[in-house]
Enzyme design. Structure first.
Site, PDB file in Angstrom:
ATOM      1  N   LYS A 181      10.224   8.685  18.742  1.00 47.26           N
ATOM      2  CA  LYS A 181      10.831   9.438  19.280  1.00 47.26           C
ATOM      3  C   LYS A 181      12.871   8.723  19.903  1.00 47.26           C
ATOM      4  O   LYS A 181      12.700   7.744  20.420  1.00 47.26           O
ATOM      5  CB  LYS A 181      10.542  10.002  20.897  1.00 47.26           C
ATOM      6  CG  LYS A 181      11.750  11.494  20.586  1.00 47.26           C
ATOM      7  CD  LYS A 181      11.686  11.091  22.794  1.00 47.26           C
ATOM      8  CE  LYS A 181      13.012  10.988  23.428  1.00 47.26           C
ATOM      9  NZ  LYS A 181      14.342  11.561  23.184  1.00 47.26           N
ATOM     10  N   GLU A 256      12.716  -3.416  25.537  1.00 45.35           N
ATOM     11  CA  GLU A 256      13.403  -4.601  26.008  1.00 45.35           C
ATOM     12  C   GLU A 256      14.778  -3.150  26.686  1.00 45.35           C
ATOM     13  O   GLU A 256      14.980  -2.873  26.582  1.00 45.35           O
ATOM     14  CB  GLU A 256      14.283  -4.257  24.345  1.00 45.35           C
ATOM     15  CG  GLU A 256      14.766  -5.559  23.982  1.00 45.35           C
ATOM     16  CD  GLU A 256      15.969  -4.649  24.381  1.00 45.35           C
ATOM     17  OE1 GLU A 256      16.762  -5.095  24.625  1.00 45.35           O
ATOM     18  OE2 GLU A 256      17.095  -4.101  22.900  1.00 45.35           O
ATOM     19  N   CYS A 290      22.959  -3.747  24.973  1.00 54.27           N
ATOM     20  CA  CYS A 290      21.858  -4.657  26.687  1.00 54.27           C
ATOM     21  C   CYS A 290      23.118  -6.089  26.214  1.00 54.27           C
ATOM     22  O   CYS A 290      22.366  -6.924  27.720  1.00 54.27           O
ATOM     23  CB  CYS A 290      20.506  -4.395  26.353  1.00 54.27           C
ATOM     24  SG  CYS A 290      20.270  -3.088  25.527  1.00 54.27           S
ATOM     25  N   GLU A 387      25.622  -3.016  34.748  1.00 53.01           N
ATOM     26  CA  GLU A 387      25.730  -2.978  33.857  1.00 53.01           C
ATOM     27  C   GLU A 387      26.576  -1.949  33.310  1.00 53.01           C
ATOM     28  O   GLU A 387      26.811  -0.908  33.754  1.00 53.01           O
ATOM     29  CB  GLU A 387      24.854  -3.028  32.694  1.00 53.01           C
ATOM     30  CG  GLU A 387      24.291  -3.578  31.623  1.00 53.01           C
ATOM     31  CD  GLU A 387      23.669  -3.345  30.497  1.00 53.01           C
ATOM     32  OE1 GLU A 387      22.933  -2.261  31.573  1.00 53.01           O
ATOM     33  OE2 GLU A 387      23.019  -4.063  29.762  1.00 53.01           O
TER      34      GLU A 387
HETATM   35  C1  SIN Z   1      20.734  -3.950  22.196  1.00 51.60           C
HETATM   36  O1  SIN Z   1      21.188  -4.135  23.053  1.00 51.60           O
HETATM   37  O2  SIN Z   1      19.712  -3.572  22.918  1.00 51.60           O
HETATM   38  C2  SIN Z   1      20.654  -4.677  20.625  1.00 51.60           C
HETATM   39  C3  SIN Z   1      21.455  -5.240  20.363  1.00 51.60           C
HETATM   40  C4  SIN Z   1      20.998  -6.856  19.196  1.00 51.60           C
HETATM   41  O3  SIN Z   1      20.305  -6.279  18.265  1.00 51.60           O
HETATM   42  O4  SIN Z   1      21.728  -7.401  18.911  1.00 51.60           O
END
Ligand code: SIN
Length: 486
Positions: A181, A256, A290, A387
């Site tokens: 998804k 993640e 992230c 964040e």
């Molecule tokens: C992410 O922000 O989840 C991935 C970043 C990356 O693979 O460098």
């Protein structure tokens, strides 16, 4: 209409069991370009019945796919990789159109994502078992590593393409099947990948894509007992809910999740390298990753110089439509992302921070925002704890190494961290003391398919990429064979 060399890569419906499914009464969702607001396609969203059909197709396809020799699965994954590379220009255009990132960055994402298929095409041939010395001459002990089964993947809007191979490549290499998804804002890259999967000879049911509402499609993927594993990239808040829901059927999970990445710049750093690294980390994808720097700590001896050089570099970034030549920063994904950046900025300013670059929405309007730096940041500000996920860089001051480590680790998150120094002993001390799954030393960019990506604490569970990534999709079976000497 988006101009593509191969217009059949632009899809508007779910891909289930090798077929494009667009019922006449489909629940339609406009997919728009965040730079212009223009509609790209009217997407037929999957409903719960489509999610169930995709899961059942994945279950039906599992025995044959997992029984294929690793070398044969490898060939199909390699063909998928070759097709992605051959279509990189179209795929990059689709990505920029739906997500907004500049075209060269989108191209980079396509090739970065494709590399996971290349890497795991090799790993498919290396799913080794183990023998264990037996406690009796009559026995032989073996360990088999077998595919976990039907997997569900839920991927985010910030990397509409690369987050898919990071999950699908190891899963399929291991012999699992997958239902994906994609994020509702950016489903088109996933659907283009599905089209290429079919062309690469990935059998029907082995990889299906069901764009749809999280409360319907996502819910079915996580609740359905056929699904044995859920792999998710997104916020900690949603990850927590998925994990709780997956507990009902004791599914394996890989998560993640969010980060709150610190960057430490020590007095002994090469300032040019630190500025370049901090810009690369903070402003990748307009601050929407992230692993983007969220908190920048500069040591007192170089604080003023760092702030001056960093803000100069940030002010020089070119903002615009990702399709325009020379653009380095596109729009943010939506109005909510702009508002969160504004909220963090105004809170920092209200608490005494000084704006030294940018500082407001961009004159282009819409969701464009000026790349922004504030100095004089302090631990009580929102930017220290949450964040931002936007183009706002707060710079904090610190005095000692011990203090810097304490400040960096003072967060519930533990995904990425960075530091800049030329002191070899400090590299080891600080590298080992930082409580994060990833530490970048003298660099703002570390992502590579051959290295393990993932976090600790509230940043998640599991690793993607490298030889560790395939373990997430394998179960260990212990075989105790007796009667050998009979
Ligand atoms: C992410 O922000 O989840 C991935 C970043 C990356 O693979 O460098």
């Amino acid at each position: 209409m988006l101009a593509l060399a191969d217009s059949s890569l632009l899809k508007d419906a779910p891909y289930i069991n090798g077929e494009w499914v667009r019922p006449a009464d489909a629940d339609l969702l406009p997919v728009t370009n965040p730079a212009t607001g223009a509609e790209l396609v009217s997407l037929a969203q999957a409903g719960r019945e489509h999610a169930v059909a995709a899961i059942e197709a994945a279950d039906a396809a599992l025995p044959a796919w997992s029984a294929l020799p690793g070398k044969e699965r490898s060939k199909r994954l390699r063909d998928w990789y070759d097709l992605i590379v051959a279509n990189v220009d179209d795929l990059a255009r689709i990505l920029t159109a739906e997500q907004g990132k500049p075209l060269p960055e989108a191209r980079g994402e396509i090739l970065y994502g494709a590399a996971f298929f290349e890497w795991y095409a090799e790993e498919a041939k290396r799913v080794y078992g183990e023998t264990i010395p037996a406690p009796s001459p009559d026995q032989r002990l073996l360990v088999l590593r077998q595919p976990i089964g039907v997997c569900a993947a839920i991927t985010p809007w910030n990397f509409p393409m690369a987050m898919i191979p990071r999950k699908a490549a190891p899963a399929l290499a291991a012999g699992c099947t997958m239902v994906l998804k994609p994020a509702s804002a950016t489903p088109l890259s996933a659907l283009a990948l599905a089209e290429l999967a079919g062309r690469a000879g990935i059998p029907p049911g082995v990889f299906s894509v069901v764009p749809g509402r999280a409360s319907v499609v996502g819910d079915e993927l996580v609740a359905n007992p056929i699904v044995r594993k859920v792999t998710f990239t997104g916020s900690t808040e949603v990850g927590r809910m998925l994990m709780a829901k997956a507990a009902d059927t004791i599914k394996k999970v890989s998560l993640e999740l969010g980060g709150n990445a610190p960057v430490l710049v020590f007095d002994d750093a090469d300032i040019d390298v630190a500025v370049q690294g901090a810009v690369a980390s903070k402003f990748r994808n307009m601050g929407q990753t992230c692993v983007c720097a969220n908190r920048i700590y500069a040591q007192a001896g170089i604080y003023d110089e760092f702030v001056e050089r960093f803000s100069k570099a940030v002010s020089a970034l070119t903002v615009g439509d990702g399709f325009d030549e020379g653009v380095e920063q596109g729009p943010l994904i939506d109005e909510a992302a702009v508002q969160k950046t504004e909220e963090h900025l105004s809170d920092a300013v209200a608490q005494g921070a000084t704006v030294v670059a940018g500082g407001s929405r961009h004159a282009l309007g819409g969701t464009f925002f000026q790349p922004t730096v504030v100095s004089g940041a302090t631990p009580s500000m929102l930017v220290a704890h949450e964040e931002t996920f936007g183009p706002l860089a707060p710079v904090f001051r610190f005095e000692t190494e011990e203090e810097a480590i304490k400040l960096a680790n003072d967060t519930e998150y533990g995904l990425a961290s960075y530091f800049f120094t030329r002191d070899n002993a400090r590299i080891w001390r600080v590298g080992e003391a930082l409580e994060f799954g990833i530490v970048g030393v003298n660099t703002g960019i570390f992502s590579y398919e051959g290295a393990p990506f993932g976090g600790v604490k509230a940043s998640g569970i599991g690793r993607e990429g490298s030889h560790h990534g395939i373990d997430e999709f394998l179960e260990i079976k212990y075989l105790c064979v007796a009667g050998i000497s009979a």
